[in-house]
Design an enzyme around this catalytic site. Sequence first.
Site, PDB file in Angstrom:
ATOM      1  N   LEU A 154       0.818  -1.221   0.000  1.00 29.19           N
ATOM      2  CA  LEU A 154       0.000   0.000   0.000  1.00 29.19           C
ATOM      3  C   LEU A 154       0.849   1.267   0.000  1.00 29.19           C
ATOM      4  CD1 LEU A 154      -2.946  -0.759   2.460  1.00 29.19           C
ATOM      5  CD2 LEU A 154      -3.015  -0.607  -0.027  1.00 29.19           C
TER       6      LEU A 154
ATOM      7  N   LEU B 229       6.655   4.763   1.571  1.00 28.43           N
ATOM      8  CA  LEU B 229       6.503   6.088   0.976  1.00 28.43           C
ATOM      9  C   LEU B 229       5.768   7.024   1.922  1.00 28.43           C
ATOM     10  CD1 LEU B 229       7.082   7.721  -1.539  1.00 28.43           C
ATOM     11  CD2 LEU B 229       4.944   6.870  -2.515  1.00 28.43           C
TER      12      LEU B 229
ATOM     13  N   ASP C  36      -0.330 -10.786  10.241  1.00 29.44           N
ATOM     14  CA  ASP C  36       0.713 -11.729   9.817  1.00 29.44           C
ATOM     15  C   ASP C  36       1.338 -12.363  11.054  1.00 29.44           C
ATOM     16  OD1 ASP C  36       0.230 -10.869   7.261  1.00 29.44           O
ATOM     17  OD2 ASP C  36       2.032  -9.626   7.103  1.00 29.44           O
TER      18      ASP C  36
ATOM     19  N   LYS D   9     -15.907   1.004   0.165  1.00 28.97           N
ATOM     20  CA  LYS D   9     -16.228   0.135   1.282  1.00 28.97           C
ATOM     21  C   LYS D   9     -15.275   0.354   2.467  1.00 28.97           C
ATOM     22  CE  LYS D   9     -19.757  -2.027  -0.438  1.00 28.97           C
ATOM     23  NZ  LYS D   9     -21.094  -1.862   0.186  1.00 28.97           N
TER      24      LYS D   9
ATOM     25  N   LYS E 206     -18.226   7.141   9.355  1.00 26.18           N
ATOM     26  CA  LYS E 206     -18.358   5.733   9.727  1.00 26.18           C
ATOM     27  C   LYS E 206     -17.006   5.172  10.188  1.00 26.18           C
ATOM     28  CE  LYS E 206     -20.840   3.030   7.099  1.00 26.18           C
ATOM     29  NZ  LYS E 206     -21.239   2.093   5.975  1.00 26.18           N
TER      30      LYS E 206
ATOM     31  N   CYS F  28      27.718  -1.602 -12.419  1.00 30.24           N
ATOM     32  CA  CYS F  28      28.144  -2.837 -11.775  1.00 30.24           C
ATOM     33  C   CYS F  28      28.270  -3.958 -12.807  1.00 30.24           C
ATOM     34  CB  CYS F  28      27.190  -3.187 -10.640  1.00 30.24           C
ATOM     35  SG  CYS F  28      27.853  -4.422  -9.492  1.00 30.24           S
ATOM     36  N   PHE F  29      27.361  -4.907 -12.832  1.00 30.79           N
ATOM     37  CA  PHE F  29      27.364  -5.975 -13.825  1.00 30.79           C
ATOM     38  C   PHE F  29      27.352  -5.389 -15.237  1.00 30.79           C
ATOM     39  CE2 PHE F  29      25.490  -9.599 -16.132  1.00 30.79           C
ATOM     40  CZ  PHE F  29      26.189 -10.663 -15.591  1.00 30.79           C
TER      41      PHE F  29
ATOM     42  N   GLN G 128      30.833  -4.586 -16.175  1.00 33.20           N
ATOM     43  CA  GLN G 128      31.587  -5.804 -16.451  1.00 33.20           C
ATOM     44  C   GLN G 128      31.264  -6.358 -17.831  1.00 33.20           C
ATOM     45  OE1 GLN G 128      30.760  -8.439 -13.181  1.00 33.20           O
ATOM     46  NE2 GLN G 128      31.590  -7.030 -11.651  1.00 33.20           N
TER      47      GLN G 128
ATOM     48  N   HIS H 270      27.274   1.638  -7.447  1.00 30.05           N
ATOM     49  CA  HIS H 270      25.856   1.912  -7.703  1.00 30.05           C
ATOM     50  C   HIS H 270      25.538   3.380  -7.412  1.00 30.05           C
ATOM     51  CE1 HIS H 270      24.361  -2.235  -8.369  1.00 30.05           C
ATOM     52  NE2 HIS H 270      25.411  -2.560  -7.637  1.00 30.05           N
TER      53      HIS H 270
ATOM     54  N   GLU I  14      23.119   5.151  -8.329  1.00 25.88           N
ATOM     55  CA  GLU I  14      21.696   5.427  -8.126  1.00 25.88           C
ATOM     56  C   GLU I  14      21.317   5.501  -6.660  1.00 25.88           C
ATOM     57  OE1 GLU I  14      21.868   0.847  -8.658  1.00 25.88           O
ATOM     58  OE2 GLU I  14      22.986   2.627  -9.278  1.00 25.88           O
TER      59      GLU I  14
END
Length: 542
Positions: free
Chosen positions: A15, A19, A146, A186, A222, A380-381, A384, A514, A516
């Site tokens: 859901l 974030l 859970d 609902k 409600k 990375c990969f 390579q 990486h 990012e």
Amino acid sequence: MARYIFITGGVVSSLGKGLASAALGALLQARGYKVRLRKLDPYLNVDPGTMSPYQHGECFVTDDGAETDLDLGHYERFTGRPANQQDNITTGRIYQDIIAKERRGDYLGGTVQVIPHVTDAIKNFVLTGNEDYDFVLVEIGGTVGDIEGLPFFEAIRQLGNDLPRGDVVYVHLTLMPYIPSAGEMKTKPTQHSVKELRSIGIQPDILMIRCDRPIPETEKRKLSLFCNVRESAVIPAYDVKSIYDVPVAYHKEGLDDEVLAAFGIKGAPAPVLDRWNGISEAVANPEGEVKIAIVGKYTVLKDAYKSLIEALVHGGIANRVKVNLEWIESETFEKEDPSPYLEGVHGILVPGGFGERGAEGKIAAAHFARTRKIPYFGICFGMQMAVLEAARNLAGIAEANSTEFGPAKEPVVGLMTEWTKGNRKEVRDAEGDLGGTMRLGAYPAALKTGSKIAEIYGTTSISERHRHRYEVNIGYRDELEKCGLIFAGTSPDGVLPETVEIADHPWFVGVQYHPELKSRPFDPHPLFASFISAAIHQGRLV
């Protein structure tokens, strides 16, 4: 003293608790408060490092080498605060520590139980190291009900009593579905979810309701009545066009005001949201578009590349363009000609990955980008595979390969057996455990003066986050550089290749790390900003 906000979820997973937590943290931060975000994950893995991206999505890596849940990427991107080892814990790590203590005899012969030993360990984790923060936001993974999450819910229930009255707020995120055949939204799923939460002793203070349309006032009333929350504390969490619209959208619905009210805080400064409004405006009103092909191994689950996707968005923000992504499974190019898929794109990005599957397809993508002069970004990969392509097709090393795929006559890419981290030498072998044994976290790199990548960074000294077990073999450097593949960045001791580039190409860069992971909407990573800029230029040439 820090105040605590616990964010739980109900009805279904995915859901957007991560974030929501990040956006709430950003709103409190925009009011001048210091915030910290932490994640409790109920699964038995010690960390997500050995989990398949198909099951868990991206494994986010911190500066100090923690392999963590992808939600920590949201936390960093929205608040700018770097996460660390102490911001994510799993059931597996807790039990690992408890069992180690039991084996040492630390419990002095006592019976080790979920209550109090496991719950105490969770509480200690939550409470430790928060002296400098005004608010600590703690997200509990999974969904209420859970079975594996019960110790975590019990721990945060106890904290409601342990901490001073008024220092804990519970936020519960649920789904309010619209049933087209009935023409109604609902409330019953949320009612049942809150009932489950209350049955274990937690009364939510605030409900965040994920929905795709406005909630009628009768339905809000409600929810307020049946869930025992104030009507003003029923906060709609609508779908928005961009995740960077979320903080402003939540503020408009009164989320941060309601949180402060739940704590009894009055007279708090109004949030300064100018930069969030600016980001939303830049995303909503681009001045152009570019098309980037991502040739990857896990493209059926976009969460496997979550930080990568956001970093490309940030690169688009830096250049005021919309970045359209073409997702291509790398195995496709092992059976088909890449041309029909790649001729119309403005840039090609080959991301990280593990294993032999799809590797030849990534090599084919690198070959296409190199020979057709299309901007190429190998991470990375992806770096390579670009090196293997150059070794085979430029340097004439026909049997160039990676030992990750098995024994290789020409091991251009091989397993790292030792490297330096700070003042300590790390040693690994092929038979060791997989979990936590890669080169992980932030490492420095030295960039060659005058290189393309040094120009992009504006410096010759950088620090970036790594997550890899195999490395380009520095022994092939001379052969490859004679053919035009430049080793532009290495570890400070010159032993480990960190970046490669091709000088006579518009934009061809591979990096072993990486980037990012460190990109932010307000501070786009320079490599992504430069890559998208090159893609814009390519678009003008097409």
